[in-house]
Design a protein around this motif. Sequence first.
Motif, PDB file in Angstrom:
ATOM      1  N   UNK A   6      -2.703 -12.412  -5.786  1.00  0.00           N
ATOM      2  CA  UNK A   6      -1.967 -12.218  -4.535  1.00  0.00           C
ATOM      3  C   UNK A   6      -0.931 -11.102  -4.668  1.00  0.00           C
ATOM      4  N   UNK A   7      -1.432  -9.901  -4.889  1.00  0.00           N
ATOM      5  CA  UNK A   7      -0.541  -8.753  -4.948  1.00  0.00           C
ATOM      6  C   UNK A   7       0.108  -8.512  -3.602  1.00  0.00           C
ATOM      7  N   UNK A   8       1.347  -8.077  -3.616  1.00  0.00           N
ATOM      8  CA  UNK A   8       2.018  -7.862  -2.341  1.00  0.00           C
ATOM      9  C   UNK A   8       2.852  -6.587  -2.294  1.00  0.00           C
TER      10      UNK A   8
ATOM     11  N   UNK B 116       5.369   0.224  -1.098  1.00  0.00           N
ATOM     12  CA  UNK B 116       5.042  -0.373   0.206  1.00  0.00           C
ATOM     13  C   UNK B 116       4.718  -1.844   0.021  1.00  0.00           C
ATOM     14  N   UNK B 117       5.155  -2.625   0.988  1.00  0.00           N
ATOM     15  CA  UNK B 117       4.835  -4.049   0.947  1.00  0.00           C
ATOM     16  C   UNK B 117       3.607  -4.313   1.786  1.00  0.00           C
ATOM     17  N   UNK B 118       2.954  -5.396   1.470  1.00  0.00           N
ATOM     18  CA  UNK B 118       1.753  -5.779   2.199  1.00  0.00           C
ATOM     19  C   UNK B 118       0.578  -5.903   1.254  1.00  0.00           C
ATOM     20  N   UNK B 119      -0.219  -6.912   1.499  1.00  0.00           N
ATOM     21  CA  UNK B 119      -1.303  -7.208   0.578  1.00  0.00           C
ATOM     22  C   UNK B 119      -2.425  -6.169   0.621  1.00  0.00           C
ATOM     23  N   UNK B 120      -2.654  -5.515   1.753  1.00  0.00           N
ATOM     24  CA  UNK B 120      -3.763  -4.548   1.840  1.00  0.00           C
ATOM     25  C   UNK B 120      -3.532  -3.354   0.919  1.00  0.00           C
ATOM     26  N   UNK B 121      -2.347  -2.773   0.952  1.00  0.00           N
ATOM     27  CA  UNK B 121      -2.036  -1.626   0.092  1.00  0.00           C
ATOM     28  C   UNK B 121      -2.043  -2.036  -1.375  1.00  0.00           C
ATOM     29  N   UNK B 122      -1.471  -3.182  -1.683  1.00  0.00           N
ATOM     30  CA  UNK B 122      -1.432  -3.671  -3.061  1.00  0.00           C
ATOM     31  C   UNK B 122      -2.845  -3.924  -3.569  1.00  0.00           C
ATOM     32  N   UNK B 123      -3.677  -4.485  -2.719  1.00  0.00           N
ATOM     33  CA  UNK B 123      -5.065  -4.779  -3.102  1.00  0.00           C
ATOM     34  C   UNK B 123      -5.815  -3.495  -3.426  1.00  0.00           C
TER      35      UNK B 123
END
Length: 109
Positions: free
Chosen positions: A28-30, A36-43
Amino acid sequence: GIDAALALADASRRGGRTPLVVFMTDGRGNVARDGRTGSAAAREDALATSRRLRGAGVPTLLLDTATRSRPDVRLLAAEMNARYLALPHLDTAGVSREVQALAKESTCR
């Protein structure tokens, strides 16, 4: 974490050692590399770096720490060509056996 593991594995190889990486994650990268925050960018960052790890040929074990396996974690393991194990189904002795087996396999290459 994946970036740091790749850098450490590269340094280990330059020092004449055989690296082996073990990750423990719930997948669950965030936060992305650029903050930048948000799981889509981290993923996307995690998947891109995982492919670099695979390209480097670093033997890797990914331990899924989530109570329920998630497809994102399995995808991450596939992208880094890691052996995937769900941690809730292993005890410490099982984890130790898996790490030792991966280490033995990587020295036989």
